[in-house]
Design a protein around this motif. Structure first.
Motif, short mmCIF file in Angstrom:
data_model
loop_
_atom_site.label_atom_id
_atom_site.label_comp_id
_atom_site.label_asym_id
_atom_site.label_seq_id
_atom_site.Cartn_x
_atom_site.Cartn_y
_atom_site.Cartn_z
N ASN A 192 -12.56 4.65 -2.78
CA ASN A 192 -13.39 5.52 -1.97
C ASN A 192 -13.20 5.17 -0.49
O ASN A 192 -12.95 4.02 -0.14
N HIS A 193 -13.37 6.15 0.36
CA HIS A 193 -13.30 5.89 1.79
C HIS A 193 -14.25 6.85 2.50
O HIS A 193 -14.60 7.92 1.98
N GLY A 194 -14.65 6.46 3.67
CA GLY A 194 -15.59 7.28 4.42
C GLY A 194 -15.63 6.89 5.88
O GLY A 194 -15.03 5.90 6.31
N SER A 195 -16.35 7.68 6.65
CA SER A 195 -16.51 7.41 8.07
C SER A 195 -17.83 8.02 8.53
O SER A 195 -18.36 8.94 7.89
N GLU A 209 -17.98 11.10 3.31
CA GLU A 209 -17.62 10.19 2.22
C GLU A 209 -16.74 10.92 1.22
O GLU A 209 -17.07 12.03 0.78
N ARG A 210 -15.62 10.30 0.86
CA ARG A 210 -14.69 10.85 -0.12
C ARG A 210 -14.56 9.86 -1.26
O ARG A 210 -14.07 8.74 -1.08
N GLN A 211 -15.03 10.26 -2.43
CA GLN A 211 -15.02 9.40 -3.61
C GLN A 211 -13.93 9.82 -4.57
O GLN A 211 -13.81 10.99 -4.92
N GLY A 212 -13.15 8.84 -4.97
CA GLY A 212 -12.13 9.09 -5.98
C GLY A 212 -10.79 9.50 -5.41
O GLY A 212 -10.55 9.43 -4.22
N PRO A 213 -9.95 9.96 -6.36
CA PRO A 213 -10.31 10.23 -7.75
C PRO A 213 -10.60 8.97 -8.58
O PRO A 213 -9.88 7.98 -8.48
N HIS A 214 -11.71 9.05 -9.36
CA HIS A 214 -12.04 7.99 -10.32
C HIS A 214 -11.29 8.27 -11.62
O HIS A 214 -11.50 9.31 -12.25
N HIS A 215 -10.45 7.34 -12.03
CA HIS A 215 -9.71 7.48 -13.29
C HIS A 215 -10.36 6.61 -14.37
O HIS A 215 -10.62 5.43 -14.15
N PHE A 216 -10.61 7.20 -15.52
CA PHE A 216 -11.12 6.46 -16.68
C PHE A 216 -10.16 6.73 -17.85
O PHE A 216 -10.25 7.76 -18.52
N ASN A 217 -9.23 5.80 -18.06
CA ASN A 217 -8.20 5.95 -19.10
C ASN A 217 -8.61 5.15 -20.34
O ASN A 217 -9.08 4.01 -20.22
N GLN A 218 -8.40 5.73 -21.54
CA GLN A 218 -8.83 5.11 -22.79
C GLN A 218 -7.66 4.99 -23.76
O GLN A 218 -6.82 5.90 -23.87
N TRP A 219 -7.64 3.81 -24.45
CA TRP A 219 -6.65 3.55 -25.50
C TRP A 219 -7.39 3.08 -26.76
O TRP A 219 -8.47 2.48 -26.66
N GLN A 220 -6.78 3.31 -27.92
CA GLN A 220 -7.30 2.81 -29.19
C GLN A 220 -6.19 2.11 -29.96
O GLN A 220 -5.01 2.53 -29.89
#
Length: 378
Positions: A267-270, A299-310
């Motif tokens: 995230n980044h912002g000013s 404020e700029r959030q992300g991209p938030h990555h949520f990667n899943q493995w099984q």
């Protein structure tokens, strides 16, 4: 909890007249009925570099910025005075203001313990008045290395400079830090009313916080009875997070994880703020202050990555979240003060404020082949 590893500080001053450091200093405060005066010699034992170091050692006093979370300016007046006047409002923190004043420029600090008409208490039981001498141009700097709970070392630095340009007093500062920490969380998941352990989890996190801040203040007379103060502040920051979650079978805790999730984002912002204040004295009894505040946050959030493995399957999917947030505030405050005598004062004030917030949230899913945006009801 952070631990101090190494600190280097310095203060420099240029002045037309030079005096010895001990001249006019006392080790004990001079007391009156309403005011306790602490000369600079009282603080020498603490080796202060800035006025903030001195205020932090002031007996029986805790610095407060007021309620600066509310909209507008009415409740954002702290319990600090500089030469009898409030140095800032909602724009600059009191720590920022004090950190820009070298200790060598402080003549004394007055602890005001009773309501006096020449000092606007603003509901505070006590005020601290930092009396600053005009020593020409002066500056201070500090550099610190700090160790986090996870033994990560991060730097923090600050530099400030005060000077006079004609009749205008100008103060500038720049400070920044780099702080990173690593944490681990162990969790257990139960079912059947808490009687059966079905899963154990291990979460590892690593984050980095890196802000850079700058401030500017100018105070100049516009005549014999009028003065203008201009405060400006700007900040840019980056916040990074990397998070791993592993799920294990409690029946075989030493085996490979049955599921794995990784979340990472940057995230980044000013933000920038500006506040001019125009003060005018009509006569010995009447005076006015006009203050304008303009704040803009991005404020700029992300991209938030949520990667899943099984286990036995591999990658099973991911979700991606993005957010944009813009906050604006514009406030105008007008006050008129009347001092009928030495023991009483009365202030009339009016204020208007305009606040707005623009938020944009986007959600995507990734099945390993295509990325699809999800329509959100908001």
């Amino acid at each position: 909890m952070r631990n101090l590893i190494l600190q280097a500080t310095s203060a420099v001053a240029l002045a037309l007249a030079l005096t010895t450091a001990s001249e006019g200093r006392q080790d004990a405060p001079a007391n009156t009925d309403a005011v306790v005066r602490y000369e600079t010699g009282f603080f020498d034992r603490f080796n202060p570099v800035t006025a903030l170091d001195m205020i932090q050692q002031l007996p029986g006093f805790a610095l407060s910025s007021g309620d600066d979370d509310r909209r507008g300016l009415g409740d954002s007046f702290g319990n600090l005075l500089i030469n009898g006047e409030r140095p800032s409002n909602k724009l600059l923190t009191l720590e920022t203001v004090l950190g820009r004043i070298p200790a060598d420029s402080v003549a004394r600090i007055e602890l005001i313990q009773e309501a006096l008409p020449q000092f606007d208490m603003r509901g505070h039981a006590r005020l601290a008045n930092v009396v600053v001498e005009d020593n020409g141009s002066s500056g201070a700097w500090s550099f610190t290395l700090e160790r986090s709970d996870s033994n990560r070392i991060g730097p923090r630095g600050n530099i400030s400079w005060s000077t006079r340009l004609g009749s205008a007093e100008i103060t500038m500062s720049l400070n920044g830090e780099l702080y990173g920490n690593r944490g681990r969380i162990d969790q257990q998941v139960y079912s059947n009313g808490g009687s059966e352990l079905t899963e154990t989890r291990r979460i590892n996190e690593q984050y980095v916080w890196a802000p850079l801040r700058s401030s500017f203040s100018m105070n100049t007379p516009l005549g014999s009875d009028t003065s203008l103060r201009l405060d400006a502040f700007a900040e840019a920051w980056v916040w990074h997070l990397d998070r791993w979650r592993q799920d294990f079978d409690p029946a075989d805790p030493g085996s490979e994880p049955i599921a794995l999730e990784r979340g990472f984002t940057e995230n980044h912002g000013s933000n920038y703020n500006i506040s001019p204040t125009l003060s005018h004295g009509f006569n010995d009894r009447w005076s006015s202050n006009t203050t304008l505040l303009v704040r803009r946050d991005r404020e700029r959030q992300g991209p938030h990555h949520f990667n899943q493995w099984q286990a036995g399957v591999g990658f099973v999917g991911a979700s991606v979240i993005e957010g944009d947030y813009d906050i604006e505030e514009t406030a105008l405050r007008q006050t008129v003060s009347w001092n009928p005598n030495e023991r009483h004062s009365l202030e009339f004030g009016a204020e208007t404020a305009l606040n707005s917030r623009d938020s944009d949230l986007r959600l995507f899913t990734d099945d390993g082949n295509t990325v699809t945006e999800v329509d959100l009801p908001v």
